[in-house]
Design a protein around this motif. Structure first.
Motif, PDB file in Angstrom:
ATOM      1  N   GLY A 107       0.801  -1.187   0.021  1.00 46.71           N
ATOM      2  CA  GLY A 107       0.052   0.149   0.116  1.00 46.71           C
ATOM      3  C   GLY A 107       0.695   1.441  -0.041  1.00 46.71           C
ATOM      4  N   THR A 108       0.216   2.145  -0.302  1.00 49.06           N
ATOM      5  CA  THR A 108       0.945   3.632  -0.201  1.00 49.06           C
ATOM      6  C   THR A 108       1.251   4.380   0.814  1.00 49.06           C
ATOM      7  N   SER A 109       2.256   4.893   1.335  1.00 54.61           N
ATOM      8  CA  SER A 109       2.622   5.458   2.505  1.00 54.61           C
ATOM      9  C   SER A 109       3.396   6.733   2.492  1.00 54.61           C
ATOM     10  N   ASP A 110       3.153   7.568   3.328  1.00 50.60           N
ATOM     11  CA  ASP A 110       3.970   8.721   3.267  1.00 50.60           C
ATOM     12  C   ASP A 110       5.180   8.624   4.175  1.00 50.60           C
ATOM     13  N   ASP A 111       5.039   7.438   4.985  1.00 53.91           N
ATOM     14  CA  ASP A 111       6.066   7.318   6.137  1.00 53.91           C
ATOM     15  C   ASP A 111       6.211   5.933   6.526  1.00 53.91           C
ATOM     16  N   THR A 112       7.027   4.832   5.628  1.00 50.16           N
ATOM     17  CA  THR A 112       6.835   3.650   5.923  1.00 50.16           C
ATOM     18  C   THR A 112       7.505   3.312   7.139  1.00 50.16           C
ATOM     19  N   ALA A 113       8.177   4.134   7.801  1.00 49.62           N
ATOM     20  CA  ALA A 113       8.572   3.854   9.300  1.00 49.62           C
ATOM     21  C   ALA A 113       7.349   3.913  10.253  1.00 49.62           C
ATOM     22  N   THR A 114       6.469   4.418   9.770  1.00 48.08           N
ATOM     23  CA  THR A 114       5.482   4.506  10.911  1.00 48.08           C
ATOM     24  C   THR A 114       3.999   3.700  10.549  1.00 48.08           C
ATOM     25  N   ARG A 115       3.738   3.758   9.185  1.00 45.91           N
ATOM     26  CA  ARG A 115       2.679   2.992   8.809  1.00 45.91           C
ATOM     27  C   ARG A 115       2.916   2.203   7.197  1.00 45.91           C
ATOM     28  N   ALA A 116       2.454   1.145   7.107  1.00 44.12           N
ATOM     29  CA  ALA A 116       2.760   0.055   6.005  1.00 44.12           C
ATOM     30  C   ALA A 116       1.539  -0.849   5.912  1.00 44.12           C
ATOM     31  N   GLU A 280      -3.888   8.319  13.202  1.00 36.06           N
ATOM     32  CA  GLU A 280      -4.877   7.908  11.972  1.00 36.06           C
ATOM     33  C   GLU A 280      -4.475   6.472  11.956  1.00 36.06           C
ATOM     34  N   ALA A 281      -5.644   5.692  11.104  1.00 37.10           N
ATOM     35  CA  ALA A 281      -5.522   4.234  10.909  1.00 37.10           C
ATOM     36  C   ALA A 281      -4.815   4.246   9.780  1.00 37.10           C
ATOM     37  N   PRO A 282      -4.115   3.015   9.457  1.00 38.10           N
ATOM     38  CA  PRO A 282      -3.602   2.831   8.393  1.00 38.10           C
ATOM     39  C   PRO A 282      -4.330   2.816   7.144  1.00 38.10           C
ATOM     40  N   SER A 283      -3.733   2.912   6.106  1.00 36.60           N
ATOM     41  CA  SER A 283      -4.672   3.200   4.811  1.00 36.60           C
ATOM     42  C   SER A 283      -5.504   2.193   4.454  1.00 36.60           C
ATOM     43  N   ALA A 284      -5.390   0.843   5.100  1.00 33.97           N
ATOM     44  CA  ALA A 284      -6.472  -0.075   4.643  1.00 33.97           C
ATOM     45  C   ALA A 284      -6.891  -0.711   6.265  1.00 33.97           C
TER      46      ALA A 284
END
Length: 294
Positions: A107-116, A280-284
């Motif tokens: 999934g897309t993420s603007d900060d992979t160290a925080t959400r993925a 915020e919750a992850p993108s999914a």
């Protein structure tokens, strides 16, 4: 005594009186002049003393303020996340999504160290005999400690609680059940339910786990399509819990704690944090993704 003598005596007396008044006035002026510097000196000393006192008070206040410690909060234990599509071994993926073990979609993420997150979709098409469908998603969310929101662990616990509540409240869900999952991070809960869709009856498994300041949410569902028999909820639950344990171990391993064996972090929390969502919750998110499964 002649009249002229009397006039001279009167004039002399008047002069003497004027001289005496002048002398008295001079003495008053001299005394006043002498008193003024003394008053100025006294006033100056008093003013300086007040300034010194005020300065001392200000200095003391400044020193007191500088001595007061700044608000602090315990640093978060985990500083990074693993690659989301690599949290599960090929063997485990082969068991859960046999037709998609190598095709994880990050999934897309603007900060992979925080959400993925990463998802896999598997369709075992047997033609007229029907098909077996499987869908898997692993979402990772890491919280940093913050003086206003609390420790990363506390925020993660709040989010963990919310994820479980969301999974238990999916619209249209039937036969919803929840149970704790042992040996998976610091806390883990599995939620299962049936979801009827136009494509067929889906068996949903959601496992939410927390390890330190990271929350892992694993969504897994399966369905028999085109007349194929649906998989048993028990078999899906067993696979989902195994995968969640492996994903949690990958998070710990990415932060230099233990091996990818599912062992919980050695610094378990002794108390449950309050429910206070801090991010915020992850993108999914599980509740949303469950309703979108097909």
């Amino acid at each position: 005594m002649s009249e002229g003598t009397m006039q001279r005596l009167a004039q002399r007396e008047k002069r003497d009186q004027r001289d005496q008044r002048a002398k008295r006035l001079n003495r008053v002026l001299v005394c006043a002049a002498a008193a003024v510097p003394a008053m100025l000196i006294a006033t100056g000393c008093s003013s300086d003393s007040g300034s010194d006192d005020a300065g001392a008070k200000n200095a003391g206040a400044t020193a007191s303020a500088s001595a007061s410690p700044s608000p602090t909060v315990q640093a978060a234990a985990y500083k990074s996340l693993p690659e989301p599509c690599a949290v599960l071994s090929k063997k485990t993926l082969g068991e859960l999504v046999p037709e998609a073990a190598k095709s994880g979609k990050e999934g897309t993420s603007d900060d992979t160290a925080t959400r993925a997150n990463c998802s896999w979709s598997s369709l075992d098409n047997n033609g007229v005999k029907g098909s077996q469908f499987r869908w898997l998603n692993v979402a990772l969310l890491r919280f940093e400690s913050d003086t206003s929101r609390g420790t990363g662990e506390k925020q993660a616990q709040s989010y963990y609680d919310k994820q479980i509540q969301d999974a238990q409240a999916v619209s249209g869900a039937k036969n919803t059940k929840s149970e704790p999952v042992a040996g998976t991070g610091d806390a883990a809960t599995a939620v299962s339910y049936d979801l009827k869709k136009k494509e067929g009856s889906f068996k949903q498994q959601t496992v939410v786990a927390r390890v330190e300041n990271v929350v892992v949410t694993l969504d897994y569902n399966g369905a028999g399509l085109a007349g194929e028999k649906s998989p048993s909820a028990q078999s899906l639950a067993k696979l989902a819990q195994k995968a969640a344990k492996e994903a949690v171990a990958s998070v710990s391993s990415a932060n230099g704690v233990g091996k990818a064996s599912g062992s919980p972090s050695p610094t378990k929390s002794a108390s449950k944090a309050g429910s206070e969502a801090g991010s915020e919750a992850p993108s999914a998110s599980p509740s949303k993704s469950a309703s979108k499964k097909s």
